[in-house]
Design a protein around this motif. Sequence first.
Motif, PDB file in Angstrom:
ATOM      1  N   LEU A  74       0.830  -1.209   0.000  1.00  0.00           N
ATOM      2  CA  LEU A  74       0.000   0.000   0.000  1.00  0.00           C
ATOM      3  C   LEU A  74       0.865   1.260   0.000  1.00  0.00           C
ATOM      4  O   LEU A  74       0.538   2.240  -0.672  1.00  0.00           O
ATOM      5  CB  LEU A  74      -0.953  -0.005   1.197  1.00  0.00           C
ATOM      6  CG  LEU A  74      -2.152  -0.925   1.076  1.00  0.00           C
ATOM      7  CD1 LEU A  74      -2.864  -1.067   2.415  1.00  0.00           C
ATOM      8  CD2 LEU A  74      -3.115  -0.423   0.006  1.00  0.00           C
ATOM      9  N   GLY A  75       1.961   1.238   0.738  1.00  0.00           N
ATOM     10  CA  GLY A  75       2.873   2.380   0.741  1.00  0.00           C
ATOM     11  C   GLY A  75       3.476   2.620  -0.630  1.00  0.00           C
ATOM     12  O   GLY A  75       3.527   3.754  -1.103  1.00  0.00           O
ATOM     13  N   ASP A  76       3.903   1.531  -1.274  1.00  0.00           N
ATOM     14  CA  ASP A  76       4.473   1.663  -2.618  1.00  0.00           C
ATOM     15  C   ASP A  76       3.434   2.179  -3.611  1.00  0.00           C
ATOM     16  O   ASP A  76       3.721   3.059  -4.429  1.00  0.00           O
ATOM     17  CB  ASP A  76       5.019   0.314  -3.102  1.00  0.00           C
ATOM     18  CG  ASP A  76       6.275  -0.122  -2.346  1.00  0.00           C
ATOM     19  OD1 ASP A  76       6.891   0.718  -1.658  1.00  0.00           O
ATOM     20  OD2 ASP A  76       6.622  -1.321  -2.442  1.00  0.00           O
ATOM     21  N   GLN A  77       2.221   1.641  -3.537  1.00  0.00           N
ATOM     22  CA  GLN A  77       1.157   2.065  -4.451  1.00  0.00           C
ATOM     23  C   GLN A  77       0.787   3.526  -4.221  1.00  0.00           C
ATOM     24  O   GLN A  77       0.572   4.285  -5.176  1.00  0.00           O
ATOM     25  CB  GLN A  77      -0.079   1.179  -4.278  1.00  0.00           C
ATOM     26  CG  GLN A  77       0.101  -0.234  -4.780  1.00  0.00           C
ATOM     27  CD  GLN A  77      -1.087  -1.109  -4.436  1.00  0.00           C
ATOM     28  OE1 GLN A  77      -1.651  -1.034  -3.345  1.00  0.00           O
ATOM     29  NE2 GLN A  77      -1.480  -1.952  -5.378  1.00  0.00           N
ATOM     30  N   ASP A  98       5.261   6.769   3.120  1.00  0.00           N
ATOM     31  CA  ASP A  98       6.416   6.468   3.968  1.00  0.00           C
ATOM     32  C   ASP A  98       5.982   5.823   5.281  1.00  0.00           C
ATOM     33  O   ASP A  98       6.618   4.878   5.758  1.00  0.00           O
ATOM     34  CB  ASP A  98       7.227   7.733   4.264  1.00  0.00           C
ATOM     35  CG  ASP A  98       7.972   8.251   3.047  1.00  0.00           C
ATOM     36  OD1 ASP A  98       8.136   7.488   2.066  1.00  0.00           O
ATOM     37  OD2 ASP A  98       8.381   9.424   3.070  1.00  0.00           O
ATOM     38  N   THR A  99       4.891   6.312   5.864  1.00  0.00           N
ATOM     39  CA  THR A  99       4.390   5.765   7.124  1.00  0.00           C
ATOM     40  C   THR A  99       3.923   4.322   6.943  1.00  0.00           C
ATOM     41  O   THR A  99       4.237   3.452   7.759  1.00  0.00           O
ATOM     42  CB  THR A  99       3.238   6.640   7.667  1.00  0.00           C
ATOM     43  OG1 THR A  99       3.722   7.972   7.859  1.00  0.00           O
ATOM     44  CG2 THR A  99       2.704   6.105   8.983  1.00  0.00           C
ATOM     45  N   LEU A 100       3.187   4.052   5.864  1.00  0.00           N
ATOM     46  CA  LEU A 100       2.726   2.686   5.597  1.00  0.00           C
ATOM     47  C   LEU A 100       3.910   1.742   5.393  1.00  0.00           C
ATOM     48  O   LEU A 100       3.937   0.637   5.945  1.00  0.00           O
ATOM     49  CB  LEU A 100       1.817   2.669   4.365  1.00  0.00           C
ATOM     50  CG  LEU A 100       0.446   3.309   4.538  1.00  0.00           C
ATOM     51  CD1 LEU A 100      -0.225   3.519   3.182  1.00  0.00           C
ATOM     52  CD2 LEU A 100      -0.430   2.458   5.451  1.00  0.00           C
ATOM     53  N   ARG A 101       4.888   2.185   4.620  1.00  0.00           N
ATOM     54  CA  ARG A 101       6.072   1.340   4.385  1.00  0.00           C
ATOM     55  C   ARG A 101       6.852   1.115   5.673  1.00  0.00           C
ATOM     56  O   ARG A 101       7.324   0.006   5.938  1.00  0.00           O
ATOM     57  CB  ARG A 101       6.967   1.959   3.315  1.00  0.00           C
ATOM     58  CG  ARG A 101       6.395   1.794   1.916  1.00  0.00           C
ATOM     59  CD  ARG A 101       7.412   2.175   0.850  1.00  0.00           C
ATOM     60  NE  ARG A 101       7.664   3.597   0.858  1.00  0.00           N
ATOM     61  CZ  ARG A 101       7.475   4.388  -0.185  1.00  0.00           C
ATOM     62  NH1 ARG A 101       7.057   3.910  -1.327  1.00  0.00           N
ATOM     63  NH2 ARG A 101       7.729   5.674  -0.106  1.00  0.00           N
TER      64      ARG A 101
END
Length: 113
Positions: A74-77, A98-101
């Motif tokens: 999800l972070g990458d997307q 960045d937070t999701l990754r």
Amino acid sequence: MNDLLHATLSGLQNGLTSLPLGSAMDNTETWQQQFLQSGQPELQDIAREMGNLQSLLTSGSLSATSIGNSLTMLGDQTSQVSHLASPDLKANLLKLADTLRRHGHELLAHAAK
């Protein structure tokens, strides 16, 4: 959308466990519906991954590896679609990515122990 983005960022800033599951589910459902209805394939891909994350969170047996991979995806997307956003949303979308990754990588590191 800006308010929803701020609410999502605020909820994630204190870590994944500080966000009640019900709130997380409501938040992802709101995003998912908006993205599914957008007609944009990139956003629809994010909506599908959100559906995957919801399934992982409600499966009854939480897998740090699976959830970590989903958050990282999800972070990458989110980072990839930030170019579609208006300038006032782009910075916060990149912060969300960045937070999701970061949370995804933390879960993956924990699972590897």
